[in-house]
Design a protein around this motif. Sequence first.
Motif, short mmCIF file in Angstrom:
data_model
loop_
_atom_site.label_atom_id
_atom_site.label_comp_id
_atom_site.label_asym_id
_atom_site.label_seq_id
_atom_site.Cartn_x
_atom_site.Cartn_y
_atom_site.Cartn_z
N VAL A 171 105.78 -67.16 61.57
CA VAL A 171 106.33 -65.81 61.46
C VAL A 171 106.51 -65.42 60.00
N GLY A 172 106.35 -64.13 59.73
CA GLY A 172 106.60 -63.61 58.39
C GLY A 172 106.09 -62.19 58.25
N GLU A 173 106.55 -61.50 57.21
CA GLU A 173 106.08 -60.15 56.96
C GLU A 173 104.63 -60.16 56.51
N SER A 174 104.02 -59.00 56.45
CA SER A 174 102.64 -58.89 55.95
C SER A 174 102.58 -59.45 54.53
N GLY A 175 101.57 -60.25 54.26
CA GLY A 175 101.41 -60.84 52.93
C GLY A 175 102.16 -62.13 52.73
#
Length: 329
Positions: A41-45
């Motif tokens: 999981v993680g934000e874009s980039g």
Amino acid sequence: MSETLLQVENLRTYFHTFRGVVKAVDGVSFSLDEGQVLGIVGESGSGKSVSSFSILKLIEPPGVVESDKILFRGEDISKKSEKEMMKIRGKEISMVFQDPMTSLNPLYTIEKQITEMLDLHQKQMSRQEKHARCVELLHMVGIPNPEDRLKSYPHQFSGGMRQRVIIAIALAANPKLIIADEPTTALDVTIQAQILKLMDKLVKEQDAALILITHDLAVVSQMADRIIVMYCGKIVESGSRDDVIHRPSHPYTVGLLNSIPRMGEDQDRLESIPGMVPSMLDLPQGCYFAPRCKYCQDICRTRAPENHEVGPGHCAACHFPLTGGGSHE
């Protein structure tokens, strides 16, 4: 006890550009057992998709992939040639991409596109056996009247049906590992739930392992056995689903969880993580999350935190890990 299927140690993927070096993945290590579902999981980039492309050696120049080792079924695939990797991709490790419109060729029928995978990895099958396998795969992924739909083209399917076809292609050669990169991004909420339930069912039936890449913690909380949270190319937290969802230790994980709407709760406004993800060409000194962290102290701005154990099998890269999902130790 399940055996370790995939072990990644110190994976680094750097893009050498005219403006500088982008450390898209910087020292990522994790393992995956047979039959396990791992959520990244993680934000874009954040580097989650680049990590999966790096494992499959799908990074092109100016990207450079290095690692101490990437063991798949005991073999170091980081040392394999492109010809050797061609035999692994699709057969041993399959990928489900996020956009079914760009993953399927609009000029070919669904049968031809599934058969291409069988031609590559199941050469011993006769034409009749391949046709039967195509029908079986469409039936497995829940497409009605599979015999008739094999002659259809991608534009004749809805978005959810196209994604089911992508999953059928990924399962064609009975891979041991499936990597799903944002598999429900382009779909509405109802179809998302159907696709996730289908993938969970098929992975268990095929006795395969799954890496589910997403920006949505709510999605992985339904399916994953273990969760990795990434930020700016690094793992900031990892652990079992219960540890990460119910006992998060990194402020970034807490921020992601607090931004999810909850049914039955009175919330005037969702919490958001302040600030922006820093440019990968101009990362802050010390902890990359420090400029956005309400718990930030002087040491956070000068020294990068090490990834250390906050509980059995539960790790966080934070100088001041939280306990109980929101307070300091």
